[in-house]
Design a protein around this motif. Structure first.
Motif, mmCIF file in Angstrom:
data_model
loop_
_atom_site.group_PDB
_atom_site.id
_atom_site.type_symbol
_atom_site.label_atom_id
_atom_site.label_comp_id
_atom_site.label_asym_id
_atom_site.label_seq_id
_atom_site.Cartn_x
_atom_site.Cartn_y
_atom_site.Cartn_z
ATOM 1 N N ASP A 46 0.803 -1.223 0.000
ATOM 2 C CA ASP A 46 0.000 0.000 0.000
ATOM 3 C C ASP A 46 0.832 1.266 0.000
ATOM 4 O O ASP A 46 0.278 2.367 -0.148
ATOM 5 N N PHE A 47 2.143 1.154 0.134
ATOM 6 C CA PHE A 47 2.983 2.343 0.269
ATOM 7 C C PHE A 47 4.077 2.358 -0.791
ATOM 8 O O PHE A 47 4.591 1.316 -1.188
ATOM 9 N N SER A 48 4.436 3.578 -1.217
ATOM 10 C CA SER A 48 5.463 3.740 -2.245
ATOM 11 C C SER A 48 6.863 3.766 -1.668
ATOM 12 O O SER A 48 7.838 3.543 -2.380
ATOM 13 N N SER A 49 6.980 4.058 -0.362
ATOM 14 C CA SER A 49 8.279 4.114 0.289
ATOM 15 C C SER A 49 8.087 3.968 1.790
ATOM 16 O O SER A 49 6.978 4.123 2.304
ATOM 17 N N TRP A 50 9.181 3.677 2.472
ATOM 18 C CA TRP A 50 9.111 3.578 3.924
ATOM 19 C C TRP A 50 8.808 4.932 4.557
ATOM 20 O O TRP A 50 8.127 5.011 5.573
ATOM 21 N N ARG A 51 9.303 5.998 3.940
ATOM 22 C CA ARG A 51 8.997 7.328 4.487
ATOM 23 C C ARG A 51 7.504 7.617 4.400
ATOM 24 O O ARG A 51 6.918 8.181 5.338
ATOM 25 N N SER A 52 6.869 7.221 3.318
ATOM 26 C CA SER A 52 5.432 7.464 3.189
ATOM 27 C C SER A 52 4.658 6.656 4.231
ATOM 28 O O SER A 52 3.656 7.120 4.777
ATOM 29 N N LEU A 53 5.124 5.444 4.543
ATOM 30 C CA LEU A 53 4.477 4.646 5.595
ATOM 31 C C LEU A 53 4.605 5.348 6.947
ATOM 32 O O LEU A 53 3.623 5.464 7.705
ATOM 33 N N LEU A 54 5.794 5.824 7.243
ATOM 34 C CA LEU A 54 6.021 6.495 8.526
ATOM 35 C C LEU A 54 5.218 7.788 8.627
ATOM 36 O O LEU A 54 4.673 8.109 9.691
ATOM 37 N N GLN A 55 5.108 8.511 7.539
ATOM 38 C CA GLN A 55 4.344 9.755 7.567
ATOM 39 C C GLN A 55 2.850 9.481 7.687
ATOM 40 O O GLN A 55 2.128 10.220 8.369
ATOM 41 N N GLN A 56 2.384 8.422 7.093
ATOM 42 C CA GLN A 56 0.987 8.045 7.279
ATOM 43 C C GLN A 56 0.732 7.611 8.728
ATOM 44 O O GLN A 56 -0.350 7.869 9.277
ATOM 45 N N ALA A 57 1.714 6.989 9.348
ATOM 46 C CA ALA A 57 1.575 6.617 10.756
ATOM 47 C C ALA A 57 1.415 7.852 11.627
ATOM 48 O O ALA A 57 0.642 7.861 12.589
ATOM 49 N N VAL A 58 2.135 8.915 11.291
ATOM 50 C CA VAL A 58 1.985 10.185 12.014
ATOM 51 C C VAL A 58 0.571 10.725 11.843
ATOM 52 O O VAL A 58 -0.116 11.058 12.817
#
Length: 238
Positions: free
Chosen positions: A100-112
């Protein structure tokens, strides 16, 4: 325990552009200011804790789905996801990134964003999401639900608490120290003993909740008994 998650937020996730785009200035300030302790007044601790939980939830969502297909849940796992999840975030391999995510940073930012929204929904604002509002005691008598109208009288009042899981002060809503006892042979007069609620199981006894305020406020009580005031005498039936 959350120090490295706080560092991850400040150094990697909360970039200048991301903060500006989503108006996260106050979020970042809370994380910077008071996230180091699980104290009742800390908002930053609540944010970092919620971010960690949401990050692990998103990271292991494929595993959770597989478990649910087999009528299992994450609770059936016999190990903590913390170590594996943190290693995956550090390595940031594309073959372990959820689809569901394009990068690990996008996953972490969605977690925020998702954890922040959940706290605001539950507590009205970030300022109201202090750890004390989240971590409130819920000490309930086993028979309370079975006694209409009077059941709540058996329970201890809900109070904000310092501490959390995975730390020396283990204390959350329904789990914590059953007692605090420190004593050494020959030094009993210097020992302490404090338990939640009180030392009597009788609701009409003055000792039913006599220790509770001391337990909540982390105040010690003496280990040795004081002067005798009462005597409980058990007699066999004639």
């Amino acid at each position: 325990m959350l120090a490295r998650w706080q560092q991850l937020l400040l150094e990697t996730v909360l970039t200048k552009d991301f903060v500006a785009e989503h108006q996260l200035e106050s979020y970042r300030d809370y994380v910077m200011k008071d996230a180091s302790q699980a104290s009742i007044g800390s908002v930053g601790y609540s944010l970092v804790r919620a971010f960690r939980a949401k990050t692990l939830e998103l990271t292991f969502a494929p595993l959770t789905a597989l478990l649910e297909q087999n009528k299992l849940s994450g609770r059936d796992l016999k190990f903590s996801l913390e170590t594996a999840g943190w290693e995956m975030i550090q390595q940031q391999r594309t073959d372990t990134l959820p689809a569901d995510f394009s990068s690990w940073r996008s996953l972490l930012q969605q977690a925020v964003l998702q954890s922040k929204q959940k706290l605001e929904t539950d507590y009205g604002s970030l300022a109201s999401a202090s750890w004390g509002n989240i971590n409130q005691s819920a000490i309930v008598h086993p028979l309370a639900a079975a006694v209409p109208f009077f059941g709540d009288w058996l329970n201890m009042p809900a109070m904000p608490m310092n501490g959390d899981s995975h730390m020396p002060r283990v204390q959350n809503k329904v789990h914590g120290q059953s007692e605090r006892m420190v004593v050494s042979p020959g030094k009993e007069a210097e020992g302490i003993l404090v338990i939640p609620a009180g030392q009597s199981g009788h609701p009409l006894s003055p000792f039913y909740d006599a220790d509770h305020d001391f337990w909540l406020k982390e105040q010690p009580l003496g280990f040795l008994p004081g002067e005798q005031k009462y005597l409980l005498k058990l007699q066999p039936k004639a």
